[in-house]
Design an enzyme around this catalytic site. Structure first.
Site, short mmCIF file in Angstrom:
data_model
loop_
_atom_site.label_atom_id
_atom_site.label_comp_id
_atom_site.label_asym_id
_atom_site.label_seq_id
_atom_site.Cartn_x
_atom_site.Cartn_y
_atom_site.Cartn_z
N GLY A 28 13.77 -41.12 27.56
CA GLY A 28 13.24 -42.46 27.36
C GLY A 28 13.26 -42.84 25.89
N GLY B 19 12.50 -39.64 23.47
CA GLY B 19 13.60 -38.70 23.65
C GLY B 19 14.93 -39.26 23.19
CE LYS C 14 1.36 -41.57 18.52
NZ LYS C 14 0.94 -41.85 19.92
#
Length: 323
Positions: free
Chosen positions: A9, A12, A206
């Site tokens: 996606g 990636g 994060k």
């Protein structure tokens, strides 16, 4: 170096496309459906603020075709990853490094963490300890994914803004040969991927960012700039971040960046939309469980209450049902 991106996606695709241009790096992608067909037919195209290029990569939906890799990035949503654990096995040799998703706390989070919590397990994030027993914590590397991307059409990954920061680190904080080699390859590829002695600080930052801003964005349908213009929304964000940082502090964690700077950065992205809001508007499942299960596991272990976070996640789950 053989590197596989399990999940082609946006993240990636961004990492894979960059690495495919590095001499001596053999990139493979695990993809499916129309996206896989397009990559096989036309190559993988990356669009970013600075460049637009296409690379040829080995793409398949069958990991058994690839054999053991040096590094495997799991760039799936966490709920998708947990359903394919057995399919990852053919990619793993004795020395393969595995980088699982870090939307929430990864299964290895307390491996080699000095102090009383060393070796603690995350029962919600790793039900039955399956990841721990299947992969072992010793093969894990950490990576925090700071990159906003989408897949606008099959075969294409789009890095939407100039933020693409992918810090790497060993659970024990060492400057190992494998993490330095991977950092060097990613850096040569044009990615900002420094080795960090405290990768958990990056993952905490994060995770807290996702845990805070995604629920607010989905519940208000506001972009980052819109949230920043609401004093009430910012007040809720600060309470959520303060609660999460109290949990982190219990484990001796420090934030990679101070809270106010993180707030300034996030709202400064203007018309950027949080990934969960983009998924909502695209009719995709929302990656709520990874965030909810992470903070539940961690706050329970720490003995620290998170009432504002719990309230926001309860509302978020109801919103997802009614989407």
């Amino acid at each position: 170096m053989k590197i596989c991106l399990y999940g082609a996606g946006s993240i990636g695709g961004i990492i894979g496309a960059h690495l495919a241009r590095v001499k001596g790096v053999e990139v493979s992608l695990i993809a499916r459906g129309a996206h896989l067909d397009a990559i096989r037919r036309n190559g993988l195209r990356l669009i970013s603020p600075h460049e637009d290029f296409t690379v040829r990569v080995n793409a398949t939906d069958d990991p058994t075709e690839l054999g053991p890799q040096d590094v495997v990035f799991i760039t799936l949503k966490t709920h998708q990853y947990l359903s394919v654990l057995d399919k990852v096995a053919p990619l793993l040799g004795p020395q393969t490094a595995l980088i699982p998703p870090t939307t929430g706390a990864p299964y290895w989070f307390f491996h080699k963490l000095a102090g009383p919590y060393e070796g603690s397990r995350l029962k919600r994030m790793d039900p039955g300890g399956k990841q721990w027993s299947t992969f072992g914590p010793e093969r894990a590397l950490g990576c925090a994914y700071w990159a906003g991307g989408v897949v606008p059409e099959p075969g294409v990954a789009h890095l939407e803004n100039e933020v693409c920061y992918l810090p790497l680190g060993e659970p024990d904080g060492s400057n190992s040969a494998r993490v330095t080699a991977l950092s060097a390859a990613m850096t040569e590829a044009g990615l900002k991927a420094p080795v960090k002695a405290d990768i958990r600080a990056e993952i905490w930052s994060k995770m807290i960012n996702s845990l805070t801003w995604n629920p607010i964005a989905v519940l208000t349908l506001a972009d980052n700039g819109g949230i920043g213009r609401s004093a009430g929304a910012l007040g809720i964000a600060r309470r959520m971040m303060t609660e999460a940082e109290a949990v982190a502090a219990k484990f001796g964690a420090t934030m990679a960046t101070p809270m106010e700077k993180r707030i300034e950065f996030t709202v400064g992205l203007g018309d950027h939309k949080m990934s969960m809001l983009t998924d909502l508007q695209s009719g995709k499942p929302l990656e709520i469980d990874a965030l909810a299960d992470s903070i539940a596991d961690l706050s329970e272990l720490a003995g620290v209450a998170t009432p504002t976070i719990d309230m926001m996640l309860a509302l978020l789950k109801l919103r997802a049902v009614r989407a």
